[in-house]
Design an enzyme around this catalytic site. Sequence first.
Site, mmCIF file in Angstrom:
data_model
loop_
_atom_site.group_PDB
_atom_site.id
_atom_site.type_symbol
_atom_site.label_atom_id
_atom_site.label_comp_id
_atom_site.label_asym_id
_atom_site.label_seq_id
_atom_site.Cartn_x
_atom_site.Cartn_y
_atom_site.Cartn_z
ATOM 1 N N ARG A 180 0.791 -1.238 0.000
ATOM 2 C CA ARG A 180 0.000 0.000 0.000
ATOM 3 C C ARG A 180 0.820 1.283 0.000
ATOM 4 O O ARG A 180 0.245 2.374 -0.003
ATOM 5 C CB ARG A 180 -0.985 0.043 1.183
ATOM 6 C CG ARG A 180 -1.965 -1.106 1.189
ATOM 7 C CD ARG A 180 -3.213 -0.803 2.005
ATOM 8 N NE ARG A 180 -2.943 -0.517 3.403
ATOM 9 C CZ ARG A 180 -3.907 -0.334 4.315
ATOM 10 N NH1 ARG A 180 -5.175 -0.399 3.954
ATOM 11 N NH2 ARG A 180 -3.610 -0.075 5.577
ATOM 12 N N ASP A 181 2.154 1.197 -0.004
ATOM 13 C CA ASP A 181 2.958 2.429 -0.089
ATOM 14 C C ASP A 181 4.252 2.162 -0.849
ATOM 15 O O ASP A 181 5.345 2.547 -0.418
ATOM 16 C CB ASP A 181 3.250 2.982 1.299
ATOM 17 C CG ASP A 181 3.613 4.475 1.260
ATOM 18 O OD1 ASP A 181 3.358 5.114 0.222
ATOM 19 O OD2 ASP A 181 4.138 4.983 2.259
ATOM 20 N N VAL A 182 4.134 1.495 -2.005
ATOM 21 C CA VAL A 182 5.301 1.245 -2.850
ATOM 22 C C VAL A 182 5.731 2.560 -3.488
ATOM 23 O O VAL A 182 4.941 3.229 -4.155
ATOM 24 C CB VAL A 182 4.977 0.196 -3.936
ATOM 25 C CG1 VAL A 182 6.154 0.045 -4.900
ATOM 26 C CG2 VAL A 182 4.635 -1.150 -3.304
#
Length: 580
Positions: free
Chosen positions: A161-163
Site C-alpha cells: 500500500r505504499d510502494v
Amino acid sequence: MSAPVHSPRPEHPVPLHGGGALYPFETAPLPPGTRIGADVVEGVLGSGGFAIVYRVRSPEGRLSALKLLPLDEGPERTERAWRELSLGTRLHHPNLGRQVGAGQWPEDKPRFLWLKLELIEGPTLDEWGLAAGRTVGEVVDRMLEVARGLAVMHEARVVHRDVKEANILVRQGTGQAVLVDFGVGYHEGDATLTKGMFPPGTPPYRAPEAWAYGRAHAGEPGAHYRAGPGDDLYAMGVVLYRLLTGRFPFRPAEHGGEDVEAVLHQTPLPPHLVNPSVPRAVEAVCLRLLAKTPEARYPGAVALYEALEELRARTDVVWTAPLHPERRPAVKPRARVGRVLAAVGVGLAVTLGAWWLTPGQEVAPGEDAPEPGWAVTAPLAPRKDSAPVKQPQQTTPGPQPETAPKRRGAAVRKACLGLTGAALQACLGAPQQVPPDRPAPPPQACPAGAVETMTGTLGFRLKEKKIVQWSDVRGRSVRVDEDTPMYVVGHWNAGANRFGYGGRFALPDNTRLSGRLYVKEGRVYGRLTEARTPLGVTYPVCLELLDTDYKVGLELQPGSAPGKMMVDPVAVVRVVDRFE
C-alpha cells in the site's frame, strides 16, 4: 461528475526501514546509551507518524534498526503497532526488509512495542536510479527484484500500500533492491483501522481505481477504499516511469495537488518521448503497469516478474546504454571567462589579475549553457565592418624600447578589443564593486491559494520562521542570482515548538523554495512563492527572506559585483500573508 477532482499530496518524512506514517511522532527521541532489550541506542535513523527508528548495537556489536511504536496513543495506533509485528512475521525474503526481533519496553511498565529490523545500508531507489550513467539493464534488474519481493508479499495475502522509491533501498555491497516500510501494509481479512476514504499512502502513486472509488462514493458515510495487489502494481509503474524519465507520469494540478482527471482519463506521455534513451520494450512494460484498470495490468506480481525476466533476456535491447548520460560539469565562472578572454587574443586574468562581466545571453558555440548572469553580451571579436586595427611595423629587430607600464597598458587595451559598454569598463579595470540597486517591487498579494495551502494543507502559522540554505558549506559566501532557489534544512514541522516537537510534518528535507531576489541599499531581499519537494510535489507559498538575526533581507558580502550577489549560505524565511 465532470469537474476534475484534486487532492493534496502529503509525503512521508523519511523511509523508516520497516514502517512509516503520515504525521510526526510526538515523543522526544531517546538519548544515545539508552538500553532497549539487549541493544543500546546509538542515534536516530528516522521518524514518522507512528514511530521513531533508532540505530542500535547488540552486545555482540551487530548493528540493527529498532523501531519504537507507542502502545498508549489510542486504539488505532496500538492496533497498528501489533499489526506491523504480525506482518513482519509473515514476510521472509532477500528483497524484503527483515524483522529480527520484537518486544515491549520498558519491561516493568511497557509503554512501547519495539521491532528490531535488519539495518539496510544504501541509497533509496531514486537516489540510486537517477544517478548519471545508470544503465537500462541495471534499472530493470532492480525492478525485477522488487517484483520478486512483492510476489512473496502478495502470496502471503499482504498488500504493501505504499510502494515508492523512498521505500525501496539499494543494498550496499550486493546492489540488490529491498522493499521496506510495512507500517501501512494490509493483510487480507484484517479489520479496517483507517478512518476516511483512502488507506495510508502517497497520492502520486495512488491507482486510478482508487480515485474512481473516491468520486463514486464522495460524501458517503463510512465509505473506505480497500487496496489490492493491483494498487501495488500501479505504484510499480509510477516508480519505473520516474526511473526512466526523472518525472511523474502526470504533472501536478495547478494548486499543487494530484490531477485526478489526468490520472483517470489521460495516457501518460510515452517515456521515450521524455527520454529518448528509453527502449520501446521497457516502455511497454511501464505503460502496461500504468493502465487505468487492474485487469489491464499484469495479473499479479508473479506475472510482472516473469515479464521482466523475459524482457531482460532479449538481445535486441541495448542493456548497457545509460538512461541518464553524465552531463559535463558546469564550467566555473572564472574558467569560462578565461576562455572568452583568450578568444580576443590575450590571457586577461594574467594581465589584470581580476575582471568582472555583466549579465547576458550569448556564449561560444559548443559550451554548456551559462550560469545566470555570467555570459558576455558583446561580440567576442570585431565585426567585419569594423575598422581594422593597424599594427605598427617594426623597423629594427627585437622589442621596441617601451616601458613595462606602457606594455601592460597596451596589452589591456588589446585584450578589450570588441568589448563595449559596461564590459569594456570592467575589462579596463574600473569595475563597480557593488551590484546596482533594482527598484523594490511594490507591495503585492501572495500567489493564488498560497495562504490557504500554507495554513491548511501544510499547517504553517503566519510569521512562523524556518532556517533555509543556499549551500551546506559553512564559513564561505555563496553567489546567488535573481532566481537562485533555496532549500529547506531538515523537515519543516509546521507549528512545532523551538525543539521541533509538537508540530505536524509539513515539508521534507531539501524542499526547493523559489521566487525572486533583488538588491536594495546593499541588501538582498527575496519573495519566495513556490515550494517543490524532492518528489516533485509543488505548493504555492508566501515566504519572505530574513537574515539569521531576523532582519528583513541579507547583507551583501565582500566579492559582490555587477551581476554577482554574494551572501551568507544560511538564511531564514518567514511565513507572510502579503509581500510589503
